[in-house]
Design an enzyme around this catalytic site. Sequence first.
Site, PDB file in Angstrom:
ATOM      1  N   VAL A  73      14.505  65.324  59.821  1.00  7.32           N
ATOM      2  CA  VAL A  73      15.501  66.355  61.200  1.00  7.32           C
ATOM      3  C   VAL A  73      16.230  67.267  60.679  1.00  7.32           C
ATOM      4  CG1 VAL A  73      14.948  64.039  62.355  1.00  7.32           C
ATOM      5  CG2 VAL A  73      16.975  64.644  60.815  1.00  7.32           C
ATOM      6  N   ASN A  99      19.080  59.076  65.040  1.00  8.96           N
ATOM      7  CA  ASN A  99      19.380  57.507  64.325  1.00  8.96           C
ATOM      8  C   ASN A  99      19.123  57.993  62.198  1.00  8.96           C
ATOM      9  OD1 ASN A  99      19.507  54.596  63.396  1.00  8.96           O
ATOM     10  ND2 ASN A  99      17.993  55.605  62.626  1.00  8.96           N
ATOM     11  N   SER A 152      29.181  55.769  62.994  1.00 11.17           N
ATOM     12  CA  SER A 152      29.119  55.062  62.353  1.00 11.17           C
ATOM     13  C   SER A 152      31.206  54.428  61.979  1.00 11.17           C
ATOM     14  CB  SER A 152      28.998  55.666  60.589  1.00 11.17           C
ATOM     15  OG  SER A 152      29.618  53.921  59.177  1.00 11.17           O
ATOM     16  N   TYR A 165      30.284  62.419  54.128  1.00 12.96           N
ATOM     17  CA  TYR A 165      30.150  60.952  55.518  1.00 12.96           C
ATOM     18  C   TYR A 165      30.534  61.031  56.577  1.00 12.96           C
ATOM     19  CZ  TYR A 165      27.779  56.977  56.775  1.00 12.96           C
ATOM     20  OH  TYR A 165      26.626  55.584  57.393  1.00 12.96           O
ATOM     21  N   ALA A 167      33.072  62.924  57.706  1.00  8.15           N
ATOM     22  CA  ALA A 167      33.396  64.655  58.461  1.00  8.15           C
ATOM     23  C   ALA A 167      31.903  63.936  59.563  1.00  8.15           C
ATOM     24  CB  ALA A 167      33.182  65.175  57.082  1.00  8.15           C
ATOM     25  N   LYS A 169      30.029  61.617  60.521  1.00  8.38           N
ATOM     26  CA  LYS A 169      30.048  60.977  61.789  1.00  8.38           C
ATOM     27  C   LYS A 169      31.269  60.876  62.489  1.00  8.38           C
ATOM     28  CE  LYS A 169      26.786  58.272  60.146  1.00  8.38           C
ATOM     29  NZ  LYS A 169      25.062  58.118  61.245  1.00  8.38           N
ATOM     30  N   ILE A 198      25.479  46.795  57.896  1.00  3.32           N
ATOM     31  CA  ILE A 198      24.508  46.343  58.356  1.00  3.32           C
ATOM     32  C   ILE A 198      23.403  46.911  57.461  1.00  3.32           C
ATOM     33  CG2 ILE A 198      22.768  46.586  60.425  1.00  3.32           C
ATOM     34  CD1 ILE A 198      25.621  46.529  61.703  1.00  3.32           C
TER      35      ILE A 198
END
Length: 261
Positions: A73, A99, A152, A165, A167, A169, A198
């Site tokens: 992606v 995702n 998240s 991460y 920033a 999310k 998870i």
Amino acid sequence: MEPYQPLSRSIAGLTAIITGAASGMGRATAHLFASEGANVMVTDLHQDACDAVAAEIEKAGVPGKAIPLALDVSDGAAITAAVAATVEAFGGLDIIVNNAGFAKLAMIDDDAYDAAWEPTLAVMLTAHQKMVRAALPHLRQSQCPRIVNVASTEGLGATAANSAYVAAKHGVIGLTRAMAVDLGRDGITVNAICPGPIRTGITDAIPEEHKEIYAKRRVPLRRYGLPEEVANITLSVVLPAASFLTGTAIPVDGGLTIKNA
Ligand code: NAI
């Protein structure tokens, strides 16, 4: 009083493209959607991993059909090609689940900070808008157009040494809200799912005892969640009946974000 109107709770016959679908929550979502009768484009970095998930789905004997397709992606042209391949194979595109992701920790003063920042933003934020823009003409023709962005609880708060991460999310939630506003006129709903801890590929390397200590301290339900528990919320959000839900950021976190002490 108006007669009661039952709304459809079936995605049978709809077509979804799921990124990062070879593992964790993407894989669980692919299984669940296919078991509900949807056509699923199973995309991830490597063709063999996508093939394996599509084969699992076929073996499960579910009503939906899965087609495996390698898709990185961070490559905008590949996203456009994947959307075209989906429409070619299934005749349309109704649901996007953005995702794909990974965790690259780096402190703001690390030499390696940019090496974490660039791919994190590319895969976990820029890719979402590229996927939506590529799919838009097809979503506009759908009877049930749905976009789900996997953010998240790091999109709602921040953990140490994780600012790239965090920033990305937070950006996903902002993008979700803004796209919900812009695409509402087309009847396209855009929502973010905010998983807490998870059990997936991303958290696999965390030792079991650390997981347990963390969960007991921070999570009211006192455990890590399962990818299937997130996939089922994603399913709820893409149902035809979820037609008045847009611009949300839904925590699926065992209560992590509402616990103070
Ligand atoms: P996972 O590691 O099991 O699955 C992520 C998948 O994304 C992998 O199959 C990986 O190959 C794929 N991927 C990575 N880079 C890619 C790229 N450039 N192009 C296409 N695919 C790529 O991890 P998980 O947890 O299922 O991750 C799914 C999403 O959930 C991610 O966006 C992650 O940030 C998010 N998330 C995960 C949490 C957790 O505790 N596991 C918590 C909150 C959010």
